[in-house]
Structure formats: structure tokens, C-alpha cells
Design an enzyme around this catalytic site. Structure first.
Site, mmCIF file in Angstrom:
data_model
loop_
_atom_site.group_PDB
_atom_site.id
_atom_site.type_symbol
_atom_site.label_atom_id
_atom_site.label_comp_id
_atom_site.label_asym_id
_atom_site.label_seq_id
_atom_site.Cartn_x
_atom_site.Cartn_y
_atom_site.Cartn_z
ATOM 1 N N LYS A 102 30.655 50.377 31.206
ATOM 2 C CA LYS A 102 30.552 49.132 30.039
ATOM 3 C C LYS A 102 29.269 49.241 29.264
ATOM 4 O O LYS A 102 29.113 48.802 28.210
ATOM 5 C CB LYS A 102 30.978 48.026 31.144
ATOM 6 C CG LYS A 102 32.330 47.732 31.319
ATOM 7 C CD LYS A 102 32.514 46.166 31.869
ATOM 8 C CE LYS A 102 33.835 46.214 32.080
ATOM 9 N NZ LYS A 102 34.260 44.842 32.623
ATOM 10 N N ASP A 156 35.524 40.692 27.664
ATOM 11 C CA ASP A 156 35.223 39.895 28.988
ATOM 12 C C ASP A 156 34.734 38.717 28.806
ATOM 13 O O ASP A 156 34.962 37.618 29.505
ATOM 14 C CB ASP A 156 34.350 40.635 29.678
ATOM 15 C CG ASP A 156 34.973 42.031 30.441
ATOM 16 O OD1 ASP A 156 36.015 42.059 30.630
ATOM 17 O OD2 ASP A 156 34.099 42.825 30.824
ATOM 18 N N ALA A 177 29.743 44.060 33.864
ATOM 19 C CA ALA A 177 30.661 42.627 34.108
ATOM 20 C C ALA A 177 29.947 41.470 34.216
ATOM 21 O O ALA A 177 29.836 40.287 33.702
ATOM 22 C CB ALA A 177 31.602 42.814 35.329
ATOM 23 N N MET A 223 36.962 44.712 46.720
ATOM 24 C CA MET A 223 38.159 45.321 45.867
ATOM 25 C C MET A 223 38.999 46.114 46.760
ATOM 26 O O MET A 223 38.319 46.907 47.697
ATOM 27 C CB MET A 223 37.549 46.075 44.622
ATOM 28 C CG MET A 223 38.807 46.547 43.573
ATOM 29 S SD MET A 223 38.072 47.132 42.069
ATOM 30 C CE MET A 223 37.310 48.677 42.711
ATOM 31 N N TYR A 268 40.292 41.470 41.188
ATOM 32 C CA TYR A 268 41.661 40.936 41.242
ATOM 33 C C TYR A 268 42.747 41.627 42.215
ATOM 34 O O TYR A 268 43.746 41.351 42.314
ATOM 35 C CB TYR A 268 42.217 40.854 39.604
ATOM 36 C CG TYR A 268 42.555 42.125 38.839
ATOM 37 C CD1 TYR A 268 43.458 42.978 39.466
ATOM 38 C CD2 TYR A 268 41.427 42.699 38.290
ATOM 39 C CE1 TYR A 268 43.700 44.259 38.926
ATOM 40 C CE2 TYR A 268 41.586 43.951 37.643
ATOM 41 C CZ TYR A 268 42.672 44.739 37.916
ATOM 42 O OH TYR A 268 42.810 45.763 37.327
#
Length: 282
Positions: free
Chosen positions: A68, A104, A132, A202, A227
Site C-alpha cells: 500500500k 480505506d 492500513a 487472519m 475479515y
């Protein structure tokens, strides 16, 4: 046959991602001639991957861990928000120019807004100092959080990030800390919200958490951007003490909807996207 338009996800790993399922189901529902694919791209191949997608005429792509921040130097332009955040998760191919965005921020903002959580005046613990976490810090400071504890395994990264955002948001106090039990205890005692921006917990390492359960309490709001699984160990532990929990599907879907708008110019069916996301993770 109409020309099939390509959108994709690049990162490492990407096997866990449900973004292809979400977007492809929406394309099908709306009758749009697009396809969304996921490609594992290792760090030293990032530049080649970006050039390849540009050469192929891809409409755009999502960027996930660990690219990112690194992606920025390979783009032609950044949106104002992406420049401020310092990370990119969405790229649009605009007539051959790759423009980076950060949806985001929309994902985090709309998650809290949709759940009726006000960030004004809050003290927040943020775990992690990667791409993030930048979007999370930007959102918190933009919505007037008063103090943010940036806790990371590598203290230097937390200090660097805290200093950068302190200069952009002088009204918010940023406190960098190394990841130790005493630091977690002290920061959580002073905070109302805990946000995990790391990949800890995760799939497949679903029984990992950075927070010992005894540090959690029932008046905390605990948000995990992971998630898959929907309920991480951190969220299970938080729920067990009566804390309010927010799963990562919320941020995923809200940012996906914002990316979808940028690529297609079409308003996506948000509730349908949530249904697809949760169904695919059951």
C-alpha cells in the site's frame, strides 16, 4: 461480444481475499461486463506487475498488504486524500495514467458512521504502523479523536508514523509505543476504542491475538480490520467480556463500494455486497 474489462487485486498473500467474489457478483447483478481477479505479487515484482497491468489496459486494481505504501512510486498521480494518508489501496487507469486513491479512509469512516459511533474526543489504541494503519490514523484525526496510541512491534516505525501525522493533525495527540504488556495495559486503560490494523489473527492463524484477554473490558469498542475469519480471536475475547465488537467485513465492503464507484461510475448495491461478503465467509 462486448470487450471484457479487467479489474484486479494485487498483494501477498491474496488467497484469503473475498474481493473477487464480492465484485464479480455485483458485476453479474448489474449486468456489467467486468471481471475481478486476484494476483499474488511479491515485493520485488511489484513494479513489473504495475507496468503489466497498465500495458494490459486494466481499468484499475486494488492494492493490499504489503504494497500500500510501496505502490506510490509507480503511479502517475495521487488523489489529495491518498497523498495525505501516504498509502494507496485503489488505482484507476485514467487514459493510461495510473491514479492512486485511498478508499480505506471511506471504509473506516463509513464503518463508524453506520454503527453510530462518534470519534470526537476519543482516545484510541491503534495496533500496527503499516499501510492500513495510515488510513485509520487519518480517519481518527480527521474526526477529532483527541489522543491516538500507535502501538507497534518496531518502535521506530510507530515513532515515524506518529511524527508524520502529528505535523498534519496538530490538534490530535499521537503517542507511539512499542508492543509490550505494560504499554498495552496503560494505553487501553486510557482509551475507549481499540483498532487492530495488523494481519494478526487472519486465516489460517486464527487463534492469534496481540491483546491478552485480561486487558479487555466491557466499555471498550473493539474493531478488527481482519475479515477472514469474521470473528477473530481478538473479537471473540472482546465479546466474552461484553465489549462492543466491529468485524473487518464492515471496512472491507465500504471501501469496496467506494472503489467500485471510482472504476465504474455506478452506485453499487451496498446491502447486496454485505450479503455476498458474509455468505462467502460462512
Amino acid at each position: 461480444m462486448r470487450h471484457l474489462k479487467l479489474i484486479c487485486l494485487i498483494g501477498d498473500p491474496v488467497e484469503h481475499s473475498i474481493s473477487p467474489v464480492i465484485h464479480n457478483e455485483v458485476f453479474k447483478k448489474l449486468g456489467l461486463n467486468y471481471v475481478y481477479l486476484a494476483f499474488r505479487v511479491i515485493s520485488n515484482e511489484l513494479e513489473h506487475a504495475v507496468r503489466g497491468l497498465k500495458a494490459l489496459g486494466a481499468v484499475g486494481f486494488n492494492v493490499t498488504l504489503p504494497h500500500k505504501v510501496a505502490i506510490i512510486k509507480y503511479l502517475d498521480e495521487l488523489s489529495t486524500e491518498a497523498r495525505s494518508v501516504g498509502s494507496v489501496n485503489t488505482v484507476v487507469n485514467s487514459d493510461g495514467r495510473l491514479v492512486g486513491y485511498n478508499t480505506d479512509v471511506v471504509g473506516v469512516t463509513n464503518t463508524f458512521k453506520s454503527l453510530g459511533v462518534s470519534l470526537h474526543g476519543t482516545s484510541v489504541v491503534v495496533l500496527g504502523a503499516g499501510g492500513a494503519s495510515r488510513a485509520v490514523l487519518h480517519t481518527l484525526a480527521s474526526n477529532d479523536s483527541s489522543r491516538i496510541y500507535v502501538i507497534n512491534r518496531t518502535l521506530e516505525k510507530a515513532v515515524e508514523l506518529a511524527n508524520e501525522f502529528s505535523s498534519k493533525f496538530p490538534h490530535t495527540e499521537f503517542k507511539p509505543m512499542s508492543l509490550t504488556l505494560s504499554n498495552l495495559k496503560n494505553a487501553l486503560e486510557e482509551s475507549q476504542i481499540l483498532i487492530n490494523t495488523t494481519s494478526v489473527g487472519m486465516y489460517p492463524k486464527v487463534n492469534e491475538s496481540l491483546i491478552p484477554p485480561e486487558l479487555l473490558r466491557n466499555d471498550l469498542i473493539v474493531f478488527d480490520i481482519v475479515y477472514n475469519p469474521v470473528e477473530t480471536k481478538l473479537l471473540r475475547d472482546a465479546k466474552s467480556v461484553g465489549a462492543k465488537t466491529i468485524d473487518g467485513v464492515n471496512m472491507l465492503v465500504h471501501q469496496a463500494a467506494a472503489s467500485f464507484r471510482l472504476w465504474t461510475g455506478v452506485e453499487p448495491p451496498l446491502n447486496f455486497m454485505f450479503d455476498v461478503a458474509y455468505s462467502s465467509l460462512r
